[in-house]
Design a protein around this motif. Sequence first.
Motif, PDB file in Angstrom:
ATOM      1  N   SER A 264      -0.334  -4.085  -8.474  1.00  0.00           N
ATOM      2  CA  SER A 264      -0.079  -2.707  -8.036  1.00  0.00           C
ATOM      3  C   SER A 264       1.121  -2.110  -8.758  1.00  0.00           C
ATOM      4  CB  SER A 264       0.141  -2.651  -6.521  1.00  0.00           C
ATOM      5  OG  SER A 264       1.343  -3.302  -6.155  1.00  0.00           O
TER       6      SER A 264
ATOM      7  N   ALA B  81      -5.885   7.108  -0.961  1.00  0.00           N
ATOM      8  CA  ALA B  81      -5.437   6.394  -2.157  1.00  0.00           C
ATOM      9  C   ALA B  81      -4.984   7.414  -3.193  1.00  0.00           C
ATOM     10  CB  ALA B  81      -6.574   5.536  -2.717  1.00  0.00           C
TER      11      ALA B  81
ATOM     12  N   GLU C  37      -5.426   0.832  -0.810  1.00  0.00           N
ATOM     13  CA  GLU C  37      -5.208  -0.196   0.203  1.00  0.00           C
ATOM     14  C   GLU C  37      -6.113  -1.389  -0.067  1.00  0.00           C
ATOM     15  OE1 GLU C  37      -4.526  -0.565   5.023  1.00  0.00           O
ATOM     16  OE2 GLU C  37      -5.528   1.210   4.229  1.00  0.00           O
TER      17      GLU C  37
ATOM     18  N   TYR D 279       0.818  -1.219   0.000  1.00  0.00           N
ATOM     19  CA  TYR D 279       0.000   0.000   0.000  1.00  0.00           C
ATOM     20  C   TYR D 279       0.851   1.268   0.000  1.00  0.00           C
ATOM     21  CZ  TYR D 279      -3.274   3.447   2.054  1.00  0.00           C
ATOM     22  OH  TYR D 279      -4.032   4.559   2.322  1.00  0.00           O
TER      23      TYR D 279
ATOM     24  N   SER E  66       0.728  -8.187  -0.437  1.00  0.00           N
ATOM     25  CA  SER E  66       0.567  -7.264  -1.562  1.00  0.00           C
ATOM     26  C   SER E  66       0.261  -8.047  -2.826  1.00  0.00           C
ATOM     27  CB  SER E  66       1.840  -6.435  -1.743  1.00  0.00           C
ATOM     28  OG  SER E  66       2.964  -7.290  -1.917  1.00  0.00           O
TER      29      SER E  66
END
Length: 343
Positions: A47, A189, A197, A18, A43
């Motif tokens: 991302s 975010a 997140e 995050y 994670s």
Amino acid sequence: MTLVGDGHTILVTGGAGYIGAHTVVELLGLGYAVVVVDNLVNSKKVSIKRAEEITGKKINFYEVDLCEKEALEDVFKKHQFTSCIHFAGLKSVGESVIKPLKYYYNNLTGTSVLLELLEKYACKNFVFSSSATVYGLPKSLPLKEDHSLSCVNPYGRTKLFIEEMLRDLHSSDPSWNIVILRYFNPVGAHSSGLIGEDPSDVPNNLMPFIAQTAIGRRECLNIFGGDYNTKDGTGVRDYIHVVDLALGHVCSLKKIQEKCGCVAYNLGTGRGYSVLEMVRAFEDASGKKIPYRIVERRKGDVAECYADPEKSKKELGWSASKGLQDMCKDTWNWQSQNPNGYV
């Protein structure tokens, strides 16, 4: 115009997480080259793809566990790092109370292996992702960096032990430049809604639990404790927008260039909000009603915790710019675009 990061290659451990992913976005935007190492336990690799989409830049990514020294050293052999930002680590307060040995092994061993390799490959510039949990039960508020340090849970102790490790390392070899960043409560975010997140299991932090309740993934928000000595009986925390937090790491890299020694900074807003205040603010931002129930306190939680951020402002040139409305709006933007997270 020369970008700030030209000529610098930053190793980011836990960079798919995050806070890590948001920091990677800010680093790339300033011209830093970034190499991410992450074992993807907490994670998701997507991302990294989203960070590349936001920035239009390529990220070198390696799925490696820091405790696996040979695999990590292979990464060092391929790149010449100028600094390291260390996010990687297990981070659930509740789980750490139940499985302390898991936390001590992962967080302490992984950091020790990382530091050995950084020393071996002559990269002695280090930014550490610490936590306000190192202050333990606050004797006074707001919390300043020179407050006494103690912890009430194993997760916090791993952060404190690593801080002590870093102070000992610098004492033994002053050529190390180390910035320790004590986070308060990251929320929010990226404004694009592409990264945010996304807890792998039941959220341990308040904001993703609120957001998942608002989107319909959870029936009800559990509020841990309604009988604290606070304005409304619920816990009070210093919430900071994750983009502000990411920018704190950029400022830390600049501080390292000044040969800063080993120094700690709070990253917080200096303002505390209760759980119920956060619920109401999120309802305003999302237009959704958040059902909640008060349940027993969690072991290891404190009633109030908020920062004195003046040292960061004075020495790092950093201060939080985003308020509670931004935090809630950007969280809802992320959650509404990604109702099931990165899945």
